[in-house]
Write a protein that holds these residues in place. Structure first.
Motif, mmCIF file in Angstrom:
data_model
loop_
_atom_site.group_PDB
_atom_site.id
_atom_site.type_symbol
_atom_site.label_atom_id
_atom_site.label_comp_id
_atom_site.label_asym_id
_atom_site.label_seq_id
_atom_site.Cartn_x
_atom_site.Cartn_y
_atom_site.Cartn_z
ATOM 1 N N THR A 8 0.833 -1.205 0.000
ATOM 2 C CA THR A 8 0.000 0.000 0.000
ATOM 3 C C THR A 8 0.866 1.252 0.000
ATOM 4 N N LEU A 9 1.911 1.247 0.811
ATOM 5 C CA LEU A 9 2.794 2.402 0.897
ATOM 6 C C LEU A 9 3.611 2.575 -0.375
ATOM 7 N N ALA A 10 3.847 1.513 -1.085
ATOM 8 C CA ALA A 10 4.607 1.608 -2.328
ATOM 9 C C ALA A 10 3.880 2.423 -3.384
ATOM 10 N N ARG A 11 2.573 2.570 -3.214
ATOM 11 C CA ARG A 11 1.779 3.328 -4.183
ATOM 12 C C ARG A 11 1.682 4.812 -3.840
ATOM 13 N N LEU A 12 2.276 5.224 -2.726
ATOM 14 C CA LEU A 12 2.196 6.618 -2.318
ATOM 15 C C LEU A 12 2.973 7.524 -3.259
ATOM 16 N N THR A 13 2.435 8.716 -3.472
ATOM 17 C CA THR A 13 3.168 9.767 -4.179
ATOM 18 C C THR A 13 3.579 10.805 -3.144
ATOM 19 N N PRO A 14 4.844 10.878 -2.769
ATOM 20 C CA PRO A 14 5.262 11.784 -1.694
ATOM 21 C C PRO A 14 5.047 13.253 -2.071
ATOM 22 N N GLU A 99 -12.315 9.431 10.034
ATOM 23 C CA GLU A 99 -12.910 8.100 9.889
ATOM 24 C C GLU A 99 -13.936 8.046 8.750
ATOM 25 N N LYS A 100 -14.707 9.115 8.587
ATOM 26 C CA LYS A 100 -15.702 9.166 7.517
ATOM 27 C C LYS A 100 -15.188 9.899 6.277
ATOM 28 N N GLY A 101 -13.922 10.246 6.299
ATOM 29 C CA GLY A 101 -13.332 10.929 5.155
ATOM 30 C C GLY A 101 -13.208 12.422 5.360
ATOM 31 N N PHE A 102 -12.572 13.076 4.403
ATOM 32 C CA PHE A 102 -12.365 14.524 4.438
ATOM 33 C C PHE A 102 -12.807 15.140 3.127
ATOM 34 N N ASP A 117 -3.653 9.820 1.625
ATOM 35 C CA ASP A 117 -3.202 8.570 1.019
ATOM 36 C C ASP A 117 -2.408 7.733 2.016
ATOM 37 N N PHE A 118 -1.589 8.389 2.809
ATOM 38 C CA PHE A 118 -0.752 7.682 3.784
ATOM 39 C C PHE A 118 -1.611 6.905 4.778
ATOM 40 N N PHE A 119 -2.689 7.541 5.246
ATOM 41 C CA PHE A 119 -3.533 6.918 6.257
ATOM 42 C C PHE A 119 -4.757 6.217 5.671
ATOM 43 N N GLY A 120 -4.881 6.216 4.357
ATOM 44 C CA GLY A 120 -6.024 5.557 3.745
ATOM 45 C C GLY A 120 -7.333 6.263 4.011
#
Length: 349
Positions: A8-14, A99-102, A117-120
């Protein structure tokens, strides 16, 4: 990347920070830093005696900064949280209340999406209007937490507190985060609404208006329960998150605010002068209330101007996609720095 990294972390765009050139000679107007040094109080406080205490842990209660900020905002210590830069504060807050999104604008501080993305965290990004202003109807009762950078970045546009208040009223069961990294340069802090809304969290930083970008210090002000939530997460992850010298620097900076007010006034005056000069050259500008300008060159050829400025050792920020691709974000530096920038622009045009 290694074969061991979480998939999952491999898909992050920093997040991509503004360039930090190591060589000399650049006029650096790309990261919204202050052109002024910290106050004498800060400089005098970082003494040999204080450095010698680095063998000891810092105060886990963060009391030096928390108490100073509580006094400044007219609240109790229990209403103030401090973090290792406002980025850490934002990350903790988004994890705590997402928890319900932003929901946040499609054009805003790019780190919000990185954190999500980091925290899903599931996020929606309503589009700004054609003039880069927020349509608050996009944030009315959508069952998600909200984050608004105010003034926004990279546009510098300030959303009136009356509009912020409508968003708070429409989302009584969700946290509304107002990120005020630039508010001291012409906006009005939403902290004046704290007594009325338990779902309001105001986030600030010492990087811009307090001349302490390198110290890495941020804060949040809010309802006692919200601050307790943030501290619960902090103490479960990074209890000594602010070092001794930064705690001391933040305390002394708040105590010396008169000095920083003077610095901000100089930046505001320089901003007005540069805005007028750019407009006379045919640039289109947003009404910035931040320590930067968001400007479209006469032909919209921002990438060309950006590269030409770089060749002249003047660094500005260019965002090469979507609706921002015709604009440059230009930090307000000293008068001497801005004169070099303007001379370079005139030469390129």
């Amino acid at each position: 990347m290694s074969r061991f990294l979480n998939s999952t972390l491999a898909r992050l765009t920093p997040y991509t920070p503004g360039e930090q050139p190591q060589g000399g000679g650049f006029v650096k107007l790309n990261t919204n830093e202050s052109p002024f040094p910290p106050s004498e109080g800060v400089l005098n406080a970082i003494s040999r005696a204080e450095v010698e205490k680095l063998n000891l842990y810092s105060d886990p209660t963060l009391n030096p900064v928390v108490s100073a900020l509580a006094k400044r905002f007219g609240v109790e210590n229990k209403n103030v949280y401090a973090g290792n830069g406002s980025d850490e504060v934002l990350a903790i807050a988004m994890y705590a209340f997402g928890e319900k999104g932003f929901s946040y604008p499609d054009i805003t501080y790019g780190f919000y999406s990185v954190i999500a993305d980091f925290f899903g965290i599931d996020c929606v990004r309503p589009k700004l209007k054609s003039d880069f202003t927020i349509d608050i109807s996009d944030y009315m009762g959508n069952d998600r937490a909200v984050i608004i950078a105010n003034p926004n970045a990279p546009t510098g546009i300030f959303l009136p507190l009356s509009e912020i208040e409508k968003i708070l009223i429409a989302n009584p069961d969700q946290v509304v985060i107002v990120d005020e990294a630039y508010v001291e340069f012409g906006g009005e802090s939403a902290s004046v609404l704290l007594d009325k809304y338990e779902n309001l969290l105001v986030v600030g930083t010492f990087s811009k208006a307090w001349n302490l970008a390198g110290a890495r210090l941020g804060y949040a002000v809010g309802n006692e329960a919200l601050i307790a939530d943030l501290n619960r997460l902090r103490c479960s992850f990074h209890p000594y998150n602010i070092n001794r010298l930064t705690l001391l620097s933040g305390q002394k900076a708040v105590e010396d605010e008169e000095y920083y007010i003077g610095c901000r006034q100089k930046i505001i005056a320089t901003r007005a002068r540069v805005q007028a000069e750019l407009e006379s050259l045919g640039f289109t500008l947003t009404p910035s209330k931040a320590n930067f300008i968001f400007a479209r060159p006469p032909k919209g050829d921002a990438e060309r101007i950006y590269k030409a400025l770089y060749e002249k050792k003047v660094l500005v920020r260019y965002f090469p996609s979507g609706r921002t691709k015709e604009y440059l974000r230009i930090s307000i530096g000293s008068d001497a720095q801005m004169d070099k920038f303007l001379d370079a622009v005139k030469s390129i045009l």
